[in-house]
Design a protein around this motif. Sequence first.
Motif, PDB file in Angstrom:
ATOM      1  N   HIS A  15       0.837  -1.193   0.000  1.00 35.23           N
ATOM      2  CA  HIS A  15       0.000   0.000   0.000  1.00 35.23           C
ATOM      3  C   HIS A  15       0.877   1.250   0.000  1.00 35.23           C
ATOM      4  N   PRO A  16       0.376   2.380  -0.499  1.00 33.68           N
ATOM      5  CA  PRO A  16       1.097   3.631  -0.303  1.00 33.68           C
ATOM      6  C   PRO A  16       1.317   3.879   1.183  1.00 33.68           C
ATOM      7  N   ARG A  38      13.163   1.403  -8.357  1.00 33.01           N
ATOM      8  CA  ARG A  38      11.749   1.324  -8.729  1.00 33.01           C
ATOM      9  C   ARG A  38      10.954   0.790  -7.546  1.00 33.01           C
ATOM     10  N   VAL A  39       9.900   1.500  -7.200  1.00 34.93           N
ATOM     11  CA  VAL A  39       8.976   1.071  -6.148  1.00 34.93           C
ATOM     12  C   VAL A  39       7.678   0.651  -6.825  1.00 34.93           C
ATOM     13  N   VAL A  40       7.298  -0.605  -6.648  1.00 39.64           N
ATOM     14  CA  VAL A  40       6.046  -1.108  -7.203  1.00 39.64           C
ATOM     15  C   VAL A  40       5.084  -1.353  -6.043  1.00 39.64           C
ATOM     16  N   THR A  41       3.936  -0.682  -6.090  1.00 38.91           N
ATOM     17  CA  THR A  41       2.918  -0.803  -5.059  1.00 38.91           C
ATOM     18  C   THR A  41       1.775  -1.634  -5.619  1.00 38.91           C
ATOM     19  N   PHE A  42       1.266  -2.570  -4.831  1.00 41.15           N
ATOM     20  CA  PHE A  42       0.302  -3.550  -5.331  1.00 41.15           C
ATOM     21  C   PHE A  42      -1.137  -3.043  -5.298  1.00 41.15           C
ATOM     22  N   THR A  43      -1.473  -2.125  -4.403  1.00 42.27           N
ATOM     23  CA  THR A  43      -2.838  -1.598  -4.307  1.00 42.27           C
ATOM     24  C   THR A  43      -2.771  -0.099  -4.044  1.00 42.27           C
ATOM     25  N   LEU A  44      -3.936   0.554  -4.074  1.00 43.58           N
ATOM     26  CA  LEU A  44      -4.013   1.988  -3.793  1.00 43.58           C
ATOM     27  C   LEU A  44      -4.242   2.290  -2.314  1.00 43.58           C
ATOM     28  N   GLY A  45      -4.395   1.261  -1.491  1.00 43.52           N
ATOM     29  CA  GLY A  45      -4.633   1.504  -0.063  1.00 43.52           C
ATOM     30  C   GLY A  45      -6.010   2.057   0.223  1.00 43.52           C
ATOM     31  N   GLU A  46      -7.019   1.562  -0.513  1.00 43.41           N
ATOM     32  CA  GLU A  46      -8.365   2.097  -0.391  1.00 43.41           C
ATOM     33  C   GLU A  46      -8.983   1.920   0.989  1.00 43.41           C
ATOM     34  N   GLN A  66     -13.087   7.185  -2.280  1.00 41.53           N
ATOM     35  CA  GLN A  66     -12.136   7.897  -3.140  1.00 41.53           C
ATOM     36  C   GLN A  66     -10.737   7.949  -2.522  1.00 41.53           C
ATOM     37  N   LEU A  67     -10.550   7.239  -1.412  1.00 38.69           N
ATOM     38  CA  LEU A  67      -9.274   7.344  -0.708  1.00 38.69           C
ATOM     39  C   LEU A  67      -8.114   6.848  -1.564  1.00 38.69           C
ATOM     40  N   GLY A  68      -8.327   5.779  -2.321  1.00 39.86           N
ATOM     41  CA  GLY A  68      -7.235   5.235  -3.130  1.00 39.86           C
ATOM     42  C   GLY A  68      -6.653   6.254  -4.089  1.00 39.86           C
ATOM     43  N   GLY A  69      -7.527   6.987  -4.762  1.00 40.64           N
ATOM     44  CA  GLY A  69      -7.045   8.013  -5.676  1.00 40.64           C
ATOM     45  C   GLY A  69      -6.273   9.098  -4.966  1.00 40.64           C
ATOM     46  N   ALA A  73      -1.721  10.550  -4.828  1.00 44.56           N
ATOM     47  CA  ALA A  73      -1.073  11.855  -4.677  1.00 44.56           C
ATOM     48  C   ALA A  73      -0.122  11.859  -3.490  1.00 44.56           C
ATOM     49  N   GLU A  74      -0.527  11.216  -2.396  1.00 46.41           N
ATOM     50  CA  GLU A  74       0.362  11.150  -1.230  1.00 46.41           C
ATOM     51  C   GLU A  74       1.633  10.375  -1.554  1.00 46.41           C
ATOM     52  N   LEU A  75       1.487   9.271  -2.257  1.00 39.64           N
ATOM     53  CA  LEU A  75       2.658   8.484  -2.640  1.00 39.64           C
ATOM     54  C   LEU A  75       3.566   9.276  -3.567  1.00 39.64           C
ATOM     55  N   THR A  76       2.977  10.024  -4.477  1.00 44.66           N
ATOM     56  CA  THR A  76       3.761  10.859  -5.379  1.00 44.66           C
ATOM     57  C   THR A  76       4.597  11.868  -4.597  1.00 44.66           C
ATOM     58  N   ARG A  77       3.982  12.501  -3.600  1.00 42.46           N
ATOM     59  CA  ARG A  77       4.713  13.477  -2.785  1.00 42.46           C
ATOM     60  C   ARG A  77       5.780  12.801  -1.930  1.00 42.46           C
ATOM     61  N   ALA A  78       5.468  11.619  -1.408  1.00 44.33           N
ATOM     62  CA  ALA A  78       6.442  10.910  -0.573  1.00 44.33           C
ATOM     63  C   ALA A  78       7.677  10.516  -1.378  1.00 44.33           C
TER      64      ALA A  78
END
Length: 305
Positions: A15-16, A38-46, A66-69, A73-78
């Motif tokens: 998860h993110p 490369r970081v591969v995340t398996f889900t969006l953490g919904e 809508q939490l996954g979407g 953005a949080e993962l992008t910032r992290a």
Amino acid sequence: MSGADDRRLLLLHAHPDDETIMTGGTIARYLAEGVDVRVVTFTLGEEGEVIGDEWSRLIADGGADQLGGYRIAELTRALSALTPDGRAPLRPRFLGGAGRWRDSGMAGTPSANHPRALAQGPFDAVVAALVDEIVAFDPQVIVTYDNAGTYGHPDHKTVHEASVAAVPIARERSGRDYVVYESVTEHSALVAGLAAGAGRVPDGWRMPADGELPSYPDDEVTTEIDVAAFGARKAAGLAAHATQVIVAASGTEYALSNNILQPIFGHEHFIQRSPEFAPGEGRGTDLFAPVTRAVVSGATGGAAG
């Protein structure tokens, strides 16, 4: 290896926020060294539990779902926070594409029966997507989870199981032997970190009960990565996951929605699973050391496994 630019490190997370909590310092360090990470995340953490009120209605259960979407953005910032200045920010990557598999939530919850829940499979499709990811990126080193899934989360267990299944298939397809590690917490580091943080517990937080946070005996840890110089980047990465994580004012502790204090470690710990670790070599300090040894000894295609 002919140089740092030849090194490729693949980290697998459920998860993110897992990427920063468990391996944020390692990501920052190897990016700073010029490694292709490369970081591969398996889900969006919904199914994450949201901290605070601002985004609380994004949750899946009784909310907008809508939490996954938002967590993309949080993962992008992290990942941007973990990337050194002057380098293009590391971008999120999701197994099979964003949204292919869904956060399963904890075992026994209704979310575990969602038709797209990662832990419900179809497992062969998860493995096939992971094999494709490994072969395309062609890393020398892969980081995954232990067989307990860190703390028993079904998605973490699936990441581990998919890794175990995918690596031999990828090896056969690529002709490369991969060095595989499991990300873990060292017991003595946890004890020391909690002792240091005990005198500065923020209001509303608590110390964990004995055994409440998972850890491994020190003698089972094979590899220790010094990430002390990247503590500020890791803290910033954690803070970027604001729906899930609170970073203490000290910058040396954090808490999830349960408000249990956890240390931000100056060293991150791993267990080398492939090739078999030789205890006589002493604890490793570089994830790529087995690759380097294999090249020096004249092996082809990386470390034996």
